[in-house]
Design an enzyme around this catalytic site. Sequence first.
Site, PDB file in Angstrom:
ATOM      1  N   SER A 115       0.846  -1.196   0.000  1.00 47.22           N
ATOM      2  CA  SER A 115       0.000   0.000   0.000  1.00 47.22           C
ATOM      3  C   SER A 115       0.877   1.240   0.000  1.00 47.22           C
ATOM      4  O   SER A 115       2.032   1.203   0.435  1.00 47.22           O
ATOM      5  CB  SER A 115      -0.897   0.020   1.247  1.00 47.22           C
ATOM      6  OG  SER A 115      -1.527   1.277   1.405  1.00 47.22           O
ATOM      7  N   TYR A 140      -3.083  -1.408   9.739  1.00 44.24           N
ATOM      8  CA  TYR A 140      -3.132  -1.450   8.277  1.00 44.24           C
ATOM      9  C   TYR A 140      -1.780  -1.071   7.695  1.00 44.24           C
ATOM     10  O   TYR A 140      -1.187  -1.822   6.905  1.00 44.24           O
ATOM     11  CB  TYR A 140      -4.223  -0.520   7.746  1.00 44.24           C
ATOM     12  CG  TYR A 140      -4.324  -0.547   6.246  1.00 44.24           C
ATOM     13  CD1 TYR A 140      -4.930  -1.620   5.596  1.00 44.24           C
ATOM     14  CD2 TYR A 140      -3.797   0.478   5.466  1.00 44.24           C
ATOM     15  CE1 TYR A 140      -5.007  -1.666   4.207  1.00 44.24           C
ATOM     16  CE2 TYR A 140      -3.869   0.440   4.083  1.00 44.24           C
ATOM     17  CZ  TYR A 140      -4.469  -0.627   3.459  1.00 44.24           C
ATOM     18  OH  TYR A 140      -4.536  -0.682   2.099  1.00 44.24           O
TER      19      TYR A 140
END
Length: 229
Positions: A115, A140
Amino acid sequence: INHDRFHFVCGDVKSRVDIEVLKNTIKEIQSELKLEGSLACLINSFAATDFKYKHQDVPVGLSERDWMLWGWQNYPDDDFLNQYEVNVLGIHRILTILYDCYEKSENCSIVNFSSQYARRNLNQTLFINLGKFTFKPPAYSASKAAIENYTEYLSQLFKNTGIRVNTIAPGVVDTGQSDAFKERYSRETNTGRLMKSSEIIGAIEFLTSEHSTYMNGACLTLDGGWSIK
């Protein structure tokens, strides 16, 4: 998504049964077609990326910093562990179970998903006043950073075998987010917009093609210039 080179399979990365079914499917076609690559694209990893509260749960009158601190302090351990199970252990589980398929393939290309938030922290204020309290949790970013490290680990593990392992670090894909979010996020990119899903497919095509055969253990950043702005 329809594509003539790729087969997209939806399953639960927490389920060894689902992955075994996938393995059997691959073996059925492997006698006729060479397995060019495997995309560890964990679709259901999106399920727990946002930490959401009901409005009545959020204290009133918090400053921006206290708002972020409150979300961090109240982030449940179970959610933290779930992020790692899906984003990190899920990839590990897929790759270990399917290894026999990779080993029998020539020039296999494995593509993991990281990401944009793996290397630069996001601006939490993107999510303020969007109709609900949404907090992008620490697990995350941490789990996505772990994927980049794990990709390098696998690249070393599979050296001289013909198996390549790389990562794509995508930005935000336009999936119908609110106009307010799109406007805020677009200002933080050099491209001035969110990414189209077709642009991720283009990156996958590159990393699984003969044009990237010397890329191994690398991370392809695909964020419209967000990380350098």
